[in-house]
Write an enzyme that holds these catalytic residues in place. Structure first.
Site, PDB file in Angstrom:
ATOM      1  CG  ASP A  59      -1.933   0.969   1.174  1.00  0.00           C
ATOM      2  OD1 ASP A  59      -2.854   0.907   0.456  1.00  0.00           O
ATOM      3  OD2 ASP A  59      -1.820   2.039   1.931  1.00  0.00           O
ATOM      4  CE1 TYR A  79      -4.409   8.036   0.227  1.00  0.00           C
ATOM      5  CE2 TYR A  79      -3.947   7.961   2.757  1.00  0.00           C
ATOM      6  CZ  TYR A  79      -4.063   7.250   1.343  1.00  0.00           C
ATOM      7  OH  TYR A  79      -4.152   5.848   1.625  1.00  0.00           O
ATOM      8  CG  HIS A 115      -5.568  -3.258   0.101  1.00  0.00           C
ATOM      9  ND1 HIS A 115      -4.888  -2.643  -1.266  1.00  0.00           N
ATOM     10  CD2 HIS A 115      -5.225  -2.276   1.169  1.00  0.00           C
ATOM     11  CE1 HIS A 115      -3.995  -1.859  -0.639  1.00  0.00           C
ATOM     12  NE2 HIS A 115      -4.262  -1.307   0.575  1.00  0.00           N
ATOM     13  CE1 TYR A 148      -7.486   6.347  -0.510  1.00  0.00           C
ATOM     14  CE2 TYR A 148      -8.924   5.658  -1.989  1.00  0.00           C
ATOM     15  CZ  TYR A 148      -7.633   5.503  -1.414  1.00  0.00           C
ATOM     16  OH  TYR A 148      -6.704   4.672  -1.942  1.00  0.00           O
TER      17      TYR A 148
END
Length: 319
Positions: A103, A233, A298, A152
């Site tokens: 990830d 992010y 995931h 998101y």
């Protein structure tokens, strides 16, 4: 699990919590976790690979768990994240390591290999494929053009909103819902509280996930909050600007890439063609044939723990 040691190490201006197991003189593996995770996501690999003679090192990244959470958003750029890991290797007197990422940890690992290939023997990355920098469009704008403002990555740009949503949730429910999620039926993934709570029916834990596992994640995030991880992010567009000198750069370390076929990241528009029709290989020339694990989601290193441990071992043992 009791045999895993835990230490706080001063690196790059922060205190980093590091879990470790295995012979000190064994070949070292650096495990890099994703969002919203911890060193704990690698517990199975740490146990499996340490008994095969590897020194397994798994930190809580900047802003996570028992590692310092810097207060400023600008302290979470890719240079900070890679810098933390280089400083960790230096503090442990490790000139080269095997790297395993998942990830966000995979994104950090790709960049670590791009910036400092001299420190990496070989790379195993899970879930997130290398995506070359597009000089024509910023990262968040790219995602917004594909999925809209409710995606998101776009939602996370507004400081405090998602952070507070998650902090006010039942975190055991949150982590259970997140970890059992599979490929959606369509539409952008918002990961908003409202979308996660559409069904509040009790969720059955799969065999690979225990109440103890959920409690560990929930308790650590109850203490730390989510802001540190979400700040990664918020630095995406800053990273796009900062990494302009590496536009077109390749990943020149031996690499294995593994993804589950019901992982959300395996269903981005065009990603399967990129992975399987030469695009990824163009940018990662030492890439082995990608591995797609049938039926895996995931959080693949937890869901298919032994299979992933074996893939890692079979790849790195040749170096």
């Amino acid at each position: 699990m009791e045999s895993i040691s835990h230490n706080l190490i001063d690196v790059n201006g922060i205190s980093m919590h590091v879990a470790e197991k295995g012979p000190e003189d064994g070949p070292a593996i650096l495990f890099i976790h994703g969002f919203p995770e911890l060193w704990y996501s690698w517990r199975h690999q740490i146990l499996s690979l340490s008994v095969r003679g590897y020194r397994c090192i798994a930190p809580d990244l900047r802003g996570y768990g028992d590692t310092t959470a810097a207060p400023s958003v600008s302290s979470y750029t890719i240079f900070h994240l890679v810098g933390d890991l280089i400083a960790l290797l230096d503090s442990l007197s490790l000139s080269q390591v095997f790297v395993v990422g998942h990830d966000w940890g995979a994104i950090i690992a790709w960049n670590l290999c791009m910036f400092r290939p001299d420190r990496v023997k070989a790379l195993v990355n899970l879930s997130v494929a290398f995506m070359p920098r597009n000089p024509a469009v910023k990262t968040v704008d790219h995602f917004r053009s594909l999925y809209g403002d409710n995606y998101y990555v776009c939602r996370f740009q507004e400081y405090g909103v998602a952070d507070e949503e998650y902090a006010s949730m039942d975190l055991k429910f949150f982590f259970t819902k997140l970890m059992v999620m599979r490929t959606p039926g369509g539409g952008p993934i918002s990961f908003s509280r409202a979308s996660l709570e559409l069904s509040k029916e009790p969720l059955m834990l799969p065999s690979w996930l225990s109440e103890e596992d959920i409690e560990y994640f929930a308790s650590k995030f109850q203490k730390s909050g989510f802001t540190g991880g979400i700040n990664y992010y918020r630095c995406m567009d800053i990273n796009w600007e900062l990494t302009a000198p590496w536009t077109g750069a390749q990943i020149n370390v031996p690499t294995k890439y593994i993804v589950g076929d019901v992982d959300l990241t395996y269903h981005y528009p065009g990603i399967q063609d990129f992975i399987h029709k030469g695009g990824l290989k163009t940018h990662v020339p030492l890439l082995e044939e990608p591995v797609v694990v049938k039926g895996a989601g995931h959080f693949i290193q937890q869901e298919r723990a032994q299979e992933i441990s074996d893939h890692i071992y079979e790849f790195i043992k040749i170096f």
